[in-house]
Design an enzyme around this catalytic site. Structure first.
Site, PDB file in Angstrom:
ATOM      1  CG  PHE A  51       9.538  98.746   1.472  1.00 45.31           C
ATOM      2  CD1 PHE A  51       9.853  99.526   2.578  1.00 45.31           C
ATOM      3  CD2 PHE A  51       9.820  97.386   1.517  1.00 45.31           C
ATOM      4  CE1 PHE A  51      10.425  98.961   3.710  1.00 45.31           C
ATOM      5  CE2 PHE A  51      10.404  96.809   2.638  1.00 45.31           C
ATOM      6  CZ  PHE A  51      10.699  97.606   3.741  1.00 45.31           C
ATOM      7  CG  LEU A  82      15.341  94.524  11.871  1.00 40.69           C
ATOM      8  CD1 LEU A  82      14.406  95.410  11.059  1.00 40.69           C
ATOM      9  CD2 LEU A  82      15.712  95.234  13.153  1.00 40.69           C
ATOM     10  CB  CYS A 103      17.631  94.627   2.472  1.00 40.45           C
ATOM     11  SG  CYS A 103      18.030  95.374   4.041  1.00 40.45           S
TER      12      CYS A 103
HETATM   13  C1  UDX Z   1      14.197  92.129   4.330  1.00 41.26           C
HETATM   14  C2  UDX Z   1      14.417  90.759   4.986  1.00 41.26           C
HETATM   15  O1  UDX Z   1      13.161  90.088   5.119  1.00 41.26           O
HETATM   16  C3  UDX Z   1      15.072  90.932   6.345  1.00 41.26           C
HETATM   17  O2  UDX Z   1      15.374  89.671   6.906  1.00 41.26           O
HETATM   18  C4  UDX Z   1      16.360  91.723   6.168  1.00 41.26           C
HETATM   19  O3  UDX Z   1      16.945  91.965   7.429  1.00 41.26           O
HETATM   20  C5  UDX Z   1      16.092  93.037   5.475  1.00 41.26           C
HETATM   21  O4  UDX Z   1      15.418  92.815   4.232  1.00 41.26           O
HETATM   22  P1  UDX Z   1      12.415  94.082   4.629  1.00 41.26           P
HETATM   23  O5  UDX Z   1      12.985  94.604   3.348  1.00 41.26           O
HETATM   24  O6  UDX Z   1      12.282  95.008   5.773  1.00 41.26           O
HETATM   25  O7  UDX Z   1      13.289  92.849   5.146  1.00 41.26           O
HETATM   26  O8  UDX Z   1      10.943  93.501   4.363  1.00 41.26           O
HETATM   27  P2  UDX Z   1      10.371  92.134   3.706  1.00 41.26           P
HETATM   28  O9  UDX Z   1       9.252  91.697   4.527  1.00 41.26           O
HETATM   29  O10 UDX Z   1      11.437  91.154   3.448  1.00 41.26           O
HETATM   30  O11 UDX Z   1       9.768  92.649   2.329  1.00 41.26           O
HETATM   31  C6  UDX Z   1      10.579  93.111   1.256  1.00 41.26           C
HETATM   32  C7  UDX Z   1       9.728  93.394   0.047  1.00 41.26           C
HETATM   33  O12 UDX Z   1       9.225  92.192  -0.528  1.00 41.26           O
HETATM   34  C8  UDX Z   1       8.495  94.256   0.345  1.00 41.26           C
HETATM   35  O13 UDX Z   1       8.307  95.192  -0.696  1.00 41.26           O
HETATM   36  C9  UDX Z   1       7.374  93.250   0.372  1.00 41.26           C
HETATM   37  O14 UDX Z   1       6.122  93.826   0.082  1.00 41.26           O
HETATM   38  C10 UDX Z   1       7.821  92.283  -0.703  1.00 41.26           C
HETATM   39  N1  UDX Z   1       7.252  90.924  -0.566  1.00 41.26           N
HETATM   40  C11 UDX Z   1       7.524  90.175   0.537  1.00 41.26           C
HETATM   41  C12 UDX Z   1       6.459  90.392  -1.597  1.00 41.26           C
HETATM   42  O15 UDX Z   1       6.217  91.061  -2.612  1.00 41.26           O
HETATM   43  N2  UDX Z   1       5.968  89.123  -1.461  1.00 41.26           N
HETATM   44  C13 UDX Z   1       6.228  88.340  -0.378  1.00 41.26           C
HETATM   45  O16 UDX Z   1       5.749  87.195  -0.341  1.00 41.26           O
HETATM   46  C14 UDX Z   1       7.029  88.893   0.663  1.00 41.26           C
END
Ligand code: UDX
Ligand code: ADP
EC number: 1.1.1.22
Length: 463
Positions: free
Chosen positions: A339, A164, A277
């Site tokens: 974040f 998730l 993560c």
């Molecule tokens: C992530 C994984 O997506 C998920 O599958 C795992 O279980 C846990 O780690 P999460 O950290 O909750 O989830 O959020 P995610 O949507 O992956 O975003 C992580 C970071 O990347 C955020 O800071 C987000 O803003 C950034 N991000 C995401 C970007 O900068 N660009 C993108 O295109 C996508």
């Protein structure tokens, strides 16, 4: 084995939402989520479901439906473990801050404590499920502790990583792309796998439930996070090149994303990824690779983190440079601290690092985030130990509304992509600011040409 009682150790961002959905979808199973943190459990039990400790769209409604029926939150850890046939471990596995592997390896202290506690209190056979993201082969360590310190009861260890994402947890749990369950290949292991498959089959189509051996499952989780983070670092690397060459990173992302082999998701250039993560898991992967002497593999993945740190630093450097090389005593308004949008989680948020850089340049940072408190913001900065808590508090200004936050500011920095920022009255904000008024859009969410028409100097990422 038919599962009627589940215990989950850890009532955090993973344990809380996951168990709420299992309880909602499996009314025949009693689900008890336990945690050592009394305050957190009290918040989960708060009569007003809007006060549960984790903000996720749709979660409070589900908790309201299931809580007290077959979903319970408790600090009675031993009792809940003893009663359950299946125990999920959803405790945190932060990066080590001491000793061997400091700053790289996952700290398995909390996992080991859980294993020892399960071993101590269990009087009947149990299936132990690793939910937390763990280094490959952790299940072996858990099994060894359980088998050697237990009361002679039998344990099966399964790896069932959670995919998730925060902010969309409920949707991700209700309609997962896949459920991954790793277990022992011998007969008892296969039975344990089947017991967990039956739990998920209450709402997940069986063709989406994958079963593997334990090591594949553990490594798949690290691999998935590494690949996702790598995409962000890749597009962020291109964003810097776009700024130099006159290309626009949004256009580049769209153009490559239409190639079905590449795909369009996770190509949004930003001020840098945060969250609990990505960084932790990649550092852990790098550490594991190095421990097997795979230095090229380690260096390859480490570059994803190096690029992300560079992107955050580049953003704060740009702010200082554009503001005539000094931000000393200037008010910089931060819109967003979490974040990502739709969460109150701030772990590893880019905002923390950008603020830290700007405070070192003596700026005053005014922060507005719809879900993050001043207390949390100061705790995040204090954790970096760059200066005293008093000094951090003196540099962070807090206001009730975004409009007050921006009033009199020299610049606005967008750190989180909260939807509400897009629909603000930007003319009103412009009128209240120092001139020239700058907007640094770390999420590329605002309408740049419209802001420029108002009079802002607008700087996006990658154009
Ligand atoms: C992530 C994984 O997506 C998920 O599958 C795992 O279980 C846990 O780690 P999460 O950290 O909750 O989830 O959020 P995610 O949507 O992956 O975003 C992580 C970071 O990347 C955020 O800071 C987000 O803003 C950034 N991000 C995401 C970007 O900068 N660009 C993108 O295109 C996508
Ligand atoms: P995650 O994002 O992985 O869910 P969190 O930090 O949000 O991580 O949640 C982990 C939870 O696990 C915390 O609330 C912490 O108090 C709890 N925890 C850690 N160790 C134990 C333990 N031995 N017994 C019970 N709860 C624990």
């Amino acid at each position: 084995m038919k599962i009627t009682k589940i215990c989950c150790i850890g009532a955090g961002y993973v344990g809380g939402p996951t168990m709420a959905i299992i309880a909602q979808k499996c009314p025949q199973i009693q689900v008890t989520v336990v945690d050592l943190n009394h305050e957190r459990i009290a918040a989960w039990n708060d009569a007003d479901v809007n006060n549960i400790p984790i903000y996720e769209p749709g979660l409070s409604e589900i908790v309201k439906e299931a809580r007290g029926r077959n979903l319970f939150f408790s600090t009675e850890v031993d009792q809940a473990i003893d009663e359950a046939q299946m125990v999920f471990i959803s405790v945190n596995t932060p990066t080590k801050t001491y000793g061997k592997g400091k700053g790289m390896a996952a700290d398995l202290k909390f996992i080991e404590l859980c294993a020892r506690q399960i071993a101590k209190v269990s009087k009947s056979d149990k299936i132990v499920v690793e939910k937390s993201t763990l280094p490959v082969r952790t299940a072996e360590a858990i099994k060894s502790i359980l088998d050697n310190t237990g009361n002679g009861v039998k344990f099966q260890i399964l790896s069932n990583p959670e995919f998730l994402a925060e902010g969309t947890a409920v949707q991700d749990l209700l309609q997962p792309d896949r459920i991954l369950i790793g277990g022992d290949t011998a007969e008892e292991g296969q039975k344990a796998i089947q017991a967990l498959v039956e739990v998920y089959a209450n709402w997940v189509p069986e063709d989406k439930i994958l079963t593997t051996n334990v090591w594949s499952s553990e490594l798949s989780k690290l691999t998935a996070n590494a690949f996702l983070a790598q995409r962000i670092s890749s597009i962020n690397a291109m964003s810097e090149l776009c700024e130099k060459t006159g290309a626009n990173v949004n256009e580049v992302a769209k153009a490559i994303g239409m190639d079905s082999r590449i795909g369009s998701k996770f190509l949004k250039a930003s001020v840098g990824f945060g969250g609990s993560c990505f960084q932790k898991d990649i550092l852990n992967l790098v550490y594991i690779a190095k421990s097997y002497g795979l230095n090229e593999v380690a260096d390859y993945w480490e570059q994803v983190i190096i690029m992300n740190d560079h992107q955050k630093r580049r953003f704060s450097d740009t702010i200082v440079r554009k503001l005539y090389n000094t931000v000393s005593d200037k008010k910089i308004a931060f819109l967003g601290w979490a974040f990502k949008k739709d969460t109150n989680d701030t772990r590893e948020s880019a905002a923390i690092y950008v603020a830290d850089d700007l405070i070192s340049e003596n700026a005053k940072i005014a922060v507005y985030d719809p879900k993050v408190t001043r207390k949390k913001i100061l705790a995040d900065l204090d954790y970096l130990e760059s200066r005293s808590a008093e000094a951090n508090a003196a540099h962070i200004l807090s206001f009730q509304t975004a409009y007050e936050t921006c009033e009199g500011a020299h610049a606005i920095a967008i750190l989180t992509e909260w939807d509400e920022f897009i629909s603000y009255d930007w003319q009103k904000i412009y009128n209240s600011m120092q001139k020239p008024a700058f907007v640094f859009d770390g999420r590329n969410i605002l309408d740049g040409p419209a802001l420029e028409k108002i009079g802002f100097i607008y700087q996006a990422i990658g154009s």
